[in-house]
Design a protein around this motif. Sequence first.
Motif, short mmCIF file in Angstrom:
data_model
loop_
_atom_site.label_atom_id
_atom_site.label_comp_id
_atom_site.label_asym_id
_atom_site.label_seq_id
_atom_site.Cartn_x
_atom_site.Cartn_y
_atom_site.Cartn_z
N THR A 271 7.08 12.00 -27.44
CA THR A 271 5.86 11.40 -28.14
C THR A 271 4.41 11.74 -26.98
N SER A 272 2.79 11.16 -27.37
CA SER A 272 1.88 11.58 -26.89
C SER A 272 1.48 9.89 -27.04
N ASN A 273 1.34 9.16 -25.59
CA ASN A 273 -0.27 8.44 -26.39
C ASN A 273 -1.39 8.72 -25.35
N CYS A 274 -2.42 8.71 -26.03
CA CYS A 274 -3.39 9.51 -25.42
C CYS A 274 -5.08 8.51 -25.96
N SER A 275 -6.02 8.82 -25.03
CA SER A 275 -6.89 7.92 -24.56
C SER A 275 -7.21 8.26 -26.31
N ASN A 276 -8.97 7.43 -25.85
CA ASN A 276 -9.76 8.65 -27.54
C ASN A 276 -10.06 9.93 -27.37
N ASN A 277 -9.93 10.38 -29.04
CA ASN A 277 -9.75 11.77 -29.20
C ASN A 277 -11.17 11.59 -29.74
N TYR A 278 -12.29 13.39 -29.22
CA TYR A 278 -13.29 12.93 -30.11
C TYR A 278 -12.56 14.65 -30.22
N GLY A 279 -13.88 15.18 -31.32
CA GLY A 279 -13.88 16.48 -31.69
C GLY A 279 -14.52 16.67 -33.52
N PRO A 280 -14.53 18.16 -33.59
CA PRO A 280 -14.64 18.37 -34.75
C PRO A 280 -13.56 17.96 -36.13
N TYR A 281 -14.08 17.55 -37.08
CA TYR A 281 -13.10 16.63 -37.97
C TYR A 281 -12.70 15.57 -38.07
N GLN A 282 -13.11 14.11 -36.72
CA GLN A 282 -12.73 13.35 -36.45
C GLN A 282 -13.85 12.54 -37.85
N ILE B 141 -21.85 2.01 -23.90
CA ILE B 141 -23.27 2.42 -24.23
C ILE B 141 -24.19 3.60 -22.77
N ASP B 142 -22.88 3.94 -21.95
CA ASP B 142 -23.76 5.34 -21.65
C ASP B 142 -23.56 6.02 -22.64
N MET B 143 -22.41 6.15 -23.09
CA MET B 143 -22.12 7.00 -24.56
C MET B 143 -23.17 7.52 -25.35
N CYS B 144 -23.62 6.02 -25.98
CA CYS B 144 -24.57 6.02 -26.62
C CYS B 144 -26.04 6.73 -26.10
N HIS B 145 -26.43 6.87 -24.89
CA HIS B 145 -28.00 7.26 -24.15
C HIS B 145 -27.28 8.86 -24.42
N LEU B 146 -25.91 8.87 -24.08
CA LEU B 146 -25.66 10.46 -23.59
C LEU B 146 -25.87 10.97 -25.35
N PHE C 198 -16.67 5.88 -33.78
CA PHE C 198 -17.67 6.11 -32.71
C PHE C 198 -18.62 6.70 -32.68
N ILE C 199 -18.44 8.24 -31.98
CA ILE C 199 -19.38 9.26 -31.77
C ILE C 199 -19.80 9.71 -33.21
N PRO C 200 -19.12 9.96 -33.96
CA PRO C 200 -19.67 10.62 -35.20
C PRO C 200 -20.92 9.79 -35.97
N THR C 201 -20.26 8.58 -35.19
CA THR C 201 -21.64 7.26 -36.32
C THR C 201 -22.92 7.34 -35.28
N THR C 202 -22.68 7.52 -33.83
CA THR C 202 -23.51 7.82 -32.95
C THR C 202 -24.72 8.57 -33.27
N PHE C 203 -23.83 9.90 -33.41
CA PHE C 203 -24.74 11.12 -34.38
C PHE C 203 -25.59 10.94 -34.89
N ARG C 204 -24.78 10.17 -36.14
CA ARG C 204 -25.06 10.00 -37.52
C ARG C 204 -26.22 8.89 -37.32
N CYS C 205 -26.38 7.86 -36.46
CA CYS C 205 -26.98 6.91 -36.76
C CYS C 205 -28.79 8.20 -35.62
N CYS C 206 -28.54 8.68 -34.69
CA CYS C 206 -29.67 9.34 -34.02
C CYS C 206 -30.00 10.60 -34.98
N PHE C 207 -29.46 10.50 -35.39
CA PHE C 207 -30.54 11.58 -37.33
C PHE C 207 -30.97 11.15 -37.42
N GLU C 208 -30.45 10.01 -38.51
CA GLU C 208 -30.57 9.41 -39.24
C GLU C 208 -32.02 8.21 -38.57
#
Length: 160
Positions: free
Chosen positions: A36-47, A112-117, A52-62
């Motif tokens: 078993t693995s307990n992990c932190s927030n994963n991000y990457g393709p097909y998320q 907020i730092d992730m949003c700025h990034l 949070f990350i895909p939504t923030t990218f989409r909001c920036c793009f739009e």
Amino acid sequence: MDMWFLVKPKLRQERRAAENLERQGVVSFYGLPVTTSNCSNNYGPYQYPEKFIPTTFRCCFEQKPISAYGGGTNIRDWLYVADHCCCVDTGIRQDIPGETYDIGGQNELANIDMCHLICSLMYGPGVKDSLSRDLICFVDDRLGHDWRYPVGTGKKLLLN
């Protein structure tokens, strides 16, 4: 509703204890090699697109408002999904049935730092501040929302 907020950490601990007992039972009774693995927030393709990350990218793009809970100070530890997969593979290859690994990315950022990034990645560093100020809107935090939930790396799985 306030009561739920107070008992949430205890329920989380009880759920994890029950999961551990269930897993150990499967390992000992059926002899299945469960890892078993307990992990932190994963991000990457097909998320999942609503995360949070895909939504923030989409909001920036739009150029639509980016919602940040509270003051955007909630902290998350981010782990690239391929790195998590490598750690899981390493754990399986160590062949210790019933073992549990905590896999943290050791990459904590306030939302907020992730949003700025993400804004700076989309539009360049010079545009980041003014665009971020225009797009980011602060919304009320959810009741019982964790301010920070780091994942320790007590049993380290080294990437090959």
